[in-house]
Design a protein around this motif. Structure first.
Motif, PDB file in Angstrom:
ATOM      1  N   ARG A  95      84.123  11.255  23.116  1.00 19.72           N
ATOM      2  CA  ARG A  95      83.487  10.098  22.497  1.00 19.72           C
ATOM      3  C   ARG A  95      82.344   9.560  23.348  1.00 19.72           C
ATOM      4  NH1 ARG A  95      88.064   6.212  21.489  1.00 19.72           N
ATOM      5  NH2 ARG A  95      89.409   7.775  20.532  1.00 19.72           N
ATOM      6  N   GLN A 102      72.655  12.656  20.184  1.00 24.78           N
ATOM      7  CA  GLN A 102      72.631  12.059  18.852  1.00 24.78           C
ATOM      8  C   GLN A 102      72.084  13.019  17.803  1.00 24.78           C
ATOM      9  OE1 GLN A 102      73.672   8.862  17.619  1.00 24.78           O
ATOM     10  NE2 GLN A 102      74.891   9.224  19.454  1.00 24.78           N
ATOM     11  N   PHE A 105      70.300  13.625  10.434  1.00 21.57           N
ATOM     12  CA  PHE A 105      70.684  14.528   9.351  1.00 21.57           C
ATOM     13  C   PHE A 105      69.552  14.764   8.364  1.00 21.57           C
ATOM     14  CE2 PHE A 105      74.396  12.256  10.827  1.00 21.57           C
ATOM     15  CZ  PHE A 105      75.245  13.292  11.122  1.00 21.57           C
ATOM     16  N   LEU A 178      71.260   4.292  21.332  1.00 17.62           N
ATOM     17  CA  LEU A 178      72.239   4.613  22.364  1.00 17.62           C
ATOM     18  C   LEU A 178      71.585   5.266  23.575  1.00 17.62           C
ATOM     19  CD1 LEU A 178      75.148   5.834  20.098  1.00 17.62           C
ATOM     20  CD2 LEU A 178      75.187   3.871  21.610  1.00 17.62           C
TER      21      LEU A 178
ATOM     22  N   LEU B 220      79.771  10.619   9.853  1.00 17.06           N
ATOM     23  CA  LEU B 220      79.531  11.580  10.923  1.00 17.06           C
ATOM     24  C   LEU B 220      78.622  10.948  11.962  1.00 17.06           C
ATOM     25  CD1 LEU B 220      80.506  14.435  11.291  1.00 17.06           C
ATOM     26  CD2 LEU B 220      78.360  15.260  10.366  1.00 17.06           C
ATOM     27  N   ALA B 221      77.608  10.211  11.468  1.00 17.90           N
ATOM     28  CA  ALA B 221      76.693   9.528  12.383  1.00 17.90           C
ATOM     29  C   ALA B 221      77.450   8.511  13.219  1.00 17.90           C
ATOM     30  CB  ALA B 221      75.574   8.841  11.594  1.00 17.90           C
ATOM     31  N   GLU B 223      80.596   8.567  13.901  1.00 22.95           N
ATOM     32  CA  GLU B 223      81.442   9.300  14.842  1.00 22.95           C
ATOM     33  C   GLU B 223      80.602   9.762  16.025  1.00 22.95           C
ATOM     34  OE1 GLU B 223      83.571  12.479  13.013  1.00 22.95           O
ATOM     35  OE2 GLU B 223      84.823  12.809  14.770  1.00 22.95           O
ATOM     36  N   GLY B 224      79.354  10.115  15.710  1.00 18.20           N
ATOM     37  CA  GLY B 224      78.428  10.527  16.765  1.00 18.20           C
ATOM     38  C   GLY B 224      78.087   9.400  17.717  1.00 18.20           C
ATOM     39  N   HIS B 225      78.311   8.159  17.293  1.00 18.79           N
ATOM     40  CA  HIS B 225      78.065   7.032  18.191  1.00 18.79           C
ATOM     41  C   HIS B 225      79.245   6.794  19.112  1.00 18.79           C
ATOM     42  CE1 HIS B 225      75.121   5.343  15.001  1.00 18.79           C
ATOM     43  NE2 HIS B 225      74.601   6.300  15.715  1.00 18.79           N
ATOM     44  N   GLY B 226      80.262   7.625  18.947  1.00 17.03           N
ATOM     45  CA  GLY B 226      81.405   7.517  19.834  1.00 17.03           C
ATOM     46  C   GLY B 226      82.451   6.535  19.364  1.00 17.03           C
ATOM     47  N   ILE B 227      82.586   6.382  18.046  1.00 17.38           N
ATOM     48  CA  ILE B 227      83.578   5.461  17.507  1.00 17.38           C
ATOM     49  C   ILE B 227      84.875   6.221  17.268  1.00 17.38           C
ATOM     50  CG2 ILE B 227      84.130   4.039  15.499  1.00 17.38           C
ATOM     51  CD1 ILE B 227      81.033   3.636  15.322  1.00 17.38           C
TER      52      ILE B 227
END
Lengths: 276, 323
Positions: A95, A102, A105, A178, B220-221, B223-227
């Protein structure tokens, strides 16, 4: 920032070795069929460089992107990021890695929660950092919007009220929030019209020089890949079949698949009627 | 605001329409409450005629409707011939019993359907999810009547559960915990039957709504933020999938009074179901109309609540509405 030959002693930011990802495809008869989406891929990306991965749909590009972004676990092989193997980490550690890599899409319409406003969308990753006050988050989010060329007046709009290009700018702003070191652009320009593609491509180039970003540019568009990338890898059936600098790939394609991809690039000459 | 006003306008319109239809159809049905009295030779025809006049059954329909509407607006739903008392208190006692049953059942059903549906959507296509789908399909095939009768059989055969009613005969003599236990014992089977009859539908809707959202790139985005996965499911996916579920919830509230009629009749629960059935058979006009009106009110109220919730939950509806 192009990587020249004397930078060779630099540490690569991403090193992928013999990456493999297979899915079990269960048939009605109960038999399991192994589908190898990515089948032994290796490459390296240096900091500040752009690697383009080009291939037809179904060639495994997106699976590669998901593995790299820590959203899928590779079946075998390893992925080194900033010198450490990230392919076998536990979920909690993955995570934290995800924030540094990043994804953008293809379909900008569905990459946002349709209920959130532009400001909320960009503020979400900022709020996740947990150390910022509400005002700071807002200011930073507005600054990010400005950086990607969106007017701060749009902060209260919903994604559905933006154009395709604006949405892709928003997606980029959200990803940048981020402060990642790698941005994976998975067909990020493919859903846009030509002039918008060019604008977003220019934005990407500007951001790269301003923030020293590293890109993995995934596309089926060989011409755009050649325009943006320092190196191109052509993928087919889960493997890299050809790899090299854009000039070489464009001028001396070695494989049939590259020639087919080249033939698919629209050229101005096609539009002109042949002289009689 | 205009959105809500328009919705409110629809509700009033619907209420008028339903009451008018209910009034017309119950009047069009042949016979009335006093017809059976005519078979009794001891009652003089004059008495019956007087009763008819007293209850205005000999007046034309529009005038009766107008009188009825004006009395409803004053909080009087008419008079029951059979019980010789105003309709509203009669209905209210029954409705309370019905609501005790249905609200408990609704909360239980949603409480099970939400987590189970989410879990099922997350494990889409795996064995447990398939078994669950098979189970809900099987439950949907069984008619509610068969389900209720089945539980009645269980009650009779096992001897552990009462076969009907809401409380035992010696209820009043029990202490408070005993009263609660007695009530619970009587509720257990009807509630189980009700939950089982609505659960498959809810479960399938929750699963389908979630499964659609879980595929969306914005998750998915995120999740990509680390959630974390859990936050993702309950804080991101569930709100995004909420719209059809909110509508369904409104419908659940709408059927609180009418959804359990069958189970109540079979399991002799002293709710609206048996009461209305009796009233229909006896042609107790205003009780029937009152019952229909009450359940319409719930249906409209449920839908209105769903609209409010949607308005509150989804900014897209707000912007659409303000245009």
């Amino acid at each position: 920032m192009k990587v020249s030959d004397n930078d060779k002693d630099m540490q690569p930011l991403v090193r992928v070795e013999n990456l493999m990802k297979s899915y079990a495809n269960r048939k009605i008869t109960g038999q399991c069929e192994e589908v190898r989406a990515v089948d032994g891929v290796s490459f390296t990306i240096f900091p500040g460089a752009t690697l383009a991965v080009v291939g037809e749909s179904g060639s495994g590009k997106s699976t590669l992107a998901l593995c790299l972004a820590c959203l899928e676990k590779p079946t075998s092989g390893n992925i080194q990021f900033e010198g450490a193997d990230i392919s076998k980490l536990a979920e909690k550690e993955r995570r934290t890695i995800r924030r540094k890599i990043q994804l953008i899409f293809q379909d900008p319409a569905s990459s946002f929660n349709p209920r959130w406003s532009v400001l909320e969308i960009v503020a979400e990753p900022l709020a996740l950092q947990g150390s910022l006050s509400r005002d700071e988050i807002r200011l930073r989010a507005l600054a990010l919007l400005e950086q990607v060329g969106l007017s701060p007046e749009m902060e209260r709009r919903l994604p559905a009220e933006l154009s395709g290009g604006q949405r892709q700018r928003l997606a980029i702003a959200r990803a940048l929030a981020l402060e990642p070191s790698v941005l994976i652009l998975d067909e990020a320009l493919s859903a846009l019209d030509c002039s918008t593609q060019a604008q977003i491509a220019n934005l990407l180039v500007d951001l790269q020089s301003a923030r020293d970003m590293t890109y993995l540019f995934i596309s089926h568009d060989l011409a755009m890949a050649a325009h943006l990338a320092d190196e191109i890898a052509v993928m087919n059936h889960g493997r890299i079949v050809e790899q090299g600098p854009p000039d070489k790939i464009l001028k001396q394609p070695q494989t049939e698949i590259t020639r087919e991809l080249l033939a698919a690039v629209p050229r101005m000459t096609f539009a002109r009627p042949e002289a009689q | 605001m205009r959105y809500l006003l328009r919705r409110f306008g629809h509700a009033v319109f619907l209420l008028v329409g339903v009451s008018l239809l209910a009034f017309t159809f119950t009047t069009l049905a042949p016979g009335n409450y006093f017809d059976e009295m005519r078979l009794n030779p001891q009652i003089a025809p004059e008495t019956i005629a007087a009763l008819r006049t007293q209850y205005e059954l000999d007046r034309p329909l529009p005038i009766r409707y107008a009188h009825w509407v004006s009395s409803v607006l004053h909080g009087d739903m008419g008079f029951s011939f059979a019980y010789n008392s105003p309709v509203l208190p009669l209905l209210w006692v029954r409705a309370r019993n019905t609501l005790l049953l249905t609200i408990t059942a609704m909360l239980l059903a949603w409480g099970i359907a939400l987590p189970l549906g989410i879990w099922s959507a997350e494990h889409l296509g795996r064995l447990p999810d398939r078994l669950l789908s098979l189970g809900t399909a099987a439950l949907m095939v069984i008619p509610d009547l068969a389900l209720a009768l089945g539980f009645l059989v269980i009650a009779v055969k096992s001897g552990r559960f009462p076969t009907g009613g809401m409380v035992s005969l010696h209820f009043e003599s029990l202490a408070f915990p005993g009263k609660l236990g007695d009530l619970f014992l009587h509720m257990a089977l009807p509630i189980t039957a009700l939950v089982l009859s609505v659960l498959p539908l809810l479960l399938r809707h929750v699963r389908a709504a979630l499964a659609e959202v879980l595929d969306a790139p914005f998750l998915l985005a995120a999740e990509g933020h680390g959630i974390s996965r859990r936050t993702l499911l309950y804080r991101y996916a569930l709100p995004a999938a909420a719209n059809p579920l909110i509508s369904l919830f409104g419908f659940s509230i709408g059927t609180l009074l009418s959804g359990s009629l069958l189970v109540e009749v079979v399991m002799s629960w002293p709710g609206l179901g048996p009461f209305l059935l009796e009233a229909i058979l006896a042609r107790d006009l205003y009780v029937v109309i009152g019952g229909v009106l009450l359940s319409t009110l719930f249906l409209i109220g449920g839908n209105f609540l769903a609209d409010l919730l949607l308005y509150w939950a989804d900014p897209r509806i707000r912007t659409e509405a303000s245009v």
